[in-house]
Design a protein around this motif. Structure first.
Motif, short mmCIF file in Angstrom:
data_model
loop_
_atom_site.label_atom_id
_atom_site.label_comp_id
_atom_site.label_asym_id
_atom_site.label_seq_id
_atom_site.Cartn_x
_atom_site.Cartn_y
_atom_site.Cartn_z
N ARG A 34 14.27 -18.53 39.29
CA ARG A 34 13.89 -17.59 38.24
C ARG A 34 13.95 -16.16 38.73
O ARG A 34 14.38 -15.24 38.01
N SER A 35 13.56 -15.94 39.98
CA SER A 35 13.66 -14.59 40.56
C SER A 35 15.12 -14.14 40.63
O SER A 35 15.46 -12.99 40.29
N ASP A 36 15.98 -15.06 41.05
CA ASP A 36 17.41 -14.72 41.12
C ASP A 36 17.96 -14.40 39.74
O ASP A 36 18.74 -13.45 39.56
N LEU A 37 17.58 -15.19 38.77
CA LEU A 37 18.05 -14.96 37.41
C LEU A 37 17.52 -13.63 36.87
O LEU A 37 18.21 -12.94 36.09
N ALA A 38 16.29 -13.31 37.25
CA ALA A 38 15.74 -12.03 36.79
C ALA A 38 16.53 -10.87 37.37
O ALA A 38 16.85 -9.89 36.67
N ARG A 39 16.90 -10.94 38.63
CA ARG A 39 17.71 -9.88 39.22
C ARG A 39 19.11 -9.86 38.61
O ARG A 39 19.67 -8.80 38.33
N GLU A 63 10.99 -23.07 31.47
CA GLU A 63 10.42 -24.34 30.99
C GLU A 63 10.23 -25.33 32.14
O GLU A 63 9.22 -26.06 32.17
N LEU A 64 11.20 -25.34 33.06
CA LEU A 64 11.07 -26.23 34.21
C LEU A 64 9.85 -25.88 35.04
O LEU A 64 9.09 -26.77 35.46
N ILE A 65 9.64 -24.60 35.25
CA ILE A 65 8.47 -24.17 36.03
C ILE A 65 7.19 -24.57 35.32
O ILE A 65 6.23 -25.06 35.93
N THR A 66 7.19 -24.37 33.98
CA THR A 66 5.99 -24.75 33.21
C THR A 66 5.73 -26.25 33.33
O THR A 66 4.58 -26.69 33.54
N ILE A 115 6.78 -28.28 35.68
CA ILE A 115 6.37 -28.63 37.05
C ILE A 115 4.92 -28.26 37.27
O ILE A 115 4.15 -29.02 37.90
N GLN A 116 4.51 -27.11 36.76
CA GLN A 116 3.11 -26.71 36.91
C GLN A 116 2.19 -27.70 36.20
O GLN A 116 1.12 -28.04 36.71
N LYS A 117 2.61 -28.15 34.98
CA LYS A 117 1.80 -29.15 34.27
C LYS A 117 1.74 -30.46 35.06
O LYS A 117 0.69 -31.10 35.16
N GLU A 118 2.90 -30.86 35.59
CA GLU A 118 2.92 -32.08 36.39
C GLU A 118 2.04 -31.95 37.62
O GLU A 118 1.33 -32.89 38.00
N ILE A 119 2.09 -30.80 38.25
CA ILE A 119 1.24 -30.58 39.43
C ILE A 119 -0.22 -30.65 39.03
O ILE A 119 -1.06 -31.23 39.74
#
Length: 473
Positions: free
Chosen positions: A229-234, A304-307, A309-313
């Motif tokens: 996501r950081s790479d995509l933001a840049r 969405e993937l991060i969200t 993964i965070q929910k799964e965690i």
């Protein structure tokens, strides 16, 4: 007056009263003989019964009848004299009908007890003797009583075995209910504490390890996604700048093309060059916008993937806390379940033991029923007696004669002791304090008398014959 007598005096006294004494002896003897001879003849018949040892032994089948048959010999007399046995014998063989009709069954039973004699012989046998005025009846009763006793003993043993079997059966039913109740309690306990039971401890530990491994995996995925996501933001900032530049350049080329067309014709080389550059710029702009849209889609997907993964965690953390909570509560439920299992095992062990004892009791009951006929064996049945056992008439007549003789002698002695007649000089000297001067000799003949003249003294000491004569007849 009464006085002592010597043996010679007794013999003389009896001889003087021989007729009276003889009459008394004969009379008393006649009465005694009549009594002896009038007594009915009593016959005795004896049967010998042996108690057989029990087979098989207790090492093969545990018997439920606690009393051994051999031990019953210690109380065999009391059991033979019991009312059920005697009453059954009286009713079966119609004994003592007069007593039963006049005084009732209890009097007949008491009379029969007097006519029975039981003697224990050795360690496994007993003799039964029955007395009756009828020899055939004596033999029949002596042979039948052991059979009745055996039947009553067998009935008692079978009833005892049946009671033991029924007792075990009732206990099995009660213990079965108890075991079922404990099983329900344990099952409900496991349902109420599902996942926290001791047998699920290893499963919970493996689950906690699995959740920990997943947490590590998801953490790594989250790290990679956040980096993406950081790479995509840049890249978004750069893409936005490129698309803007190309759009500005395209707008500038479009204005230049408009200006060129206003100055030259469409076939002019400058117009064609500007037009070609505008087309290239337009394609580049569209390509930049296309890449920008794809990057925007990728950023959305990564977000969405991060969200996710965070929910799964977060879910894995909840699972880890749940597993840890189960592990923390397992020792508490392990103790409670151990108490339930201990009580259940006690009840189940008792149930299994009682079931086993019930099976043995049923086998013992069957063995008692099958071996009942061979417990008692009449080794010497009673025969019909030939001679009467009592009364002993010879002894009775001898006793009657001795009693009559004693009564006669006693009568003669008593009459002699109550007779005050003086018959000799010795008796005279003993009874009178006067000297005897002369004795008239016994003159032959019925009318002859012997007169004793006792001396008497006068006042001067002269002895003169007394005028009081005593007959010596």
């Amino acid at each position: 007056m009464e006085r002592g007598m010597t043996a010679d005096q007794v013999l003389k006294a009896l001889w003087r009263r021989k007729v009276l004494v003889g009459a008394i002896v004969l009379g008393v003897f006649a009465v005694g003989a009549a009594i002896v001879l009038s007594q009915p003849s009593v016959y005795e018949a004896t049967a010998v019964v042996r108690v057989q040892h029990q087979r098989p032994g207790e090492e093969m089948v545990q018997r439920t009848v606690s009393e051994l048959v051999e031990q019953r010999l210690l109380t065999v007399r009391q059991e033979l004299m019991a009312r059920p046995v005697l009453q059954k014998a009286i009713e079966e063989m119609n004994l003592y009908p007069d007593i039963v009709s006049e005084k009732g069954m209890e009097a007949a039973v008491n009379r029969m007890r007097k006519d029975i004699t039981v003697r224990v012989e050795g360690e496994s046998a007993f003799e039964l003797t029955y007395a009756s005025t009828d020899a055939n009846v004596a033999a029949q009763v002596a042979n039948r009583l052991p059979q009745l006793f055996a039947e009553e003993a067998q009935k008692s043993r079978q009833e005892q075995a049946a009671r033991a079997t029924q007792l075990f059966e009732d206990e099995v039913v009660a213990l079965s209910k108890s075991v079922t109740e404990w099983e329900k309690k344990i099952a409900q306990f496991k349902v109420d504490h599902q996942g926290e039971l001791p047998e699920q401890l290893e499963m919970n530990m493996r689950g906690l390890e699995r959740v920990g491994a997943l947490l590590q995996t998801k953490s790594e995925e989250l790290r990679v996604a956040e980096a993406r996501r950081s790479d995509l933001a840049r890249a978004r900032n750069a893409a936005d700048s490129e698309a803007g530049r190309m759009e500005a350049a395209e707008h500038s080329l479009a204005q230049g093309l408009v200006a060129a067309r206003s100055s030259w014709t469409a076939d002019h080389p400058e117009v064609k060059r500007i037009s070609q550059e505008l087309n290239v710029m337009r394609e580049r702009r569209k390509d930049a916008e296309s890449r920008q849209w794809a990057e925007r889609q990728e950023r959305t997907r990564v977000a969405e993937l991060i969200t996710n993964i965070q929910k799964e965690i977060e879910g894995l953390h909840d699972q880890a806390r749940e597993y840890q909570s189960r592990l923390d509560r397992t020792p508490q439920w392990a103790h409670a379940l151990g108490v339930l299992n201990r009580d259940y095992e006690i009840a189940r062990t008792k149930y299994q033991s009682v079931v086993s004892r019930r099976v043995e009791a049923e086998l013992a009951q069957e063995l008692e029923a099958k071996s009942a006929a061979s417990l008692f064996n009449t080794i010497s049945p009673a025969g019909v007696p030939v001679a009467a056992a009592r009364p002993d008439r010879v002894s009775g007549l001898l006793i009657a004669f001795l009693l009559a003789l004693g009564v006669g002698v006693l009568t003669g002695v008593v009459m002699e002791m109550r007779d005050d007649s003086i018959r000799d000089t010795q008796e005279l000297r003993e009874r009178l304090p006067l000297p005897v001067l002369a004795v008239v000799p016994n003159m032959q003949g019925k009318a002859e008398k012997r007169v004793l003249m006792p001396a008497t003294g006068n006042r001067n000491g002269v002895v003169t014959p007394s005028t009081n004569d005593s007959p010596l007849n």
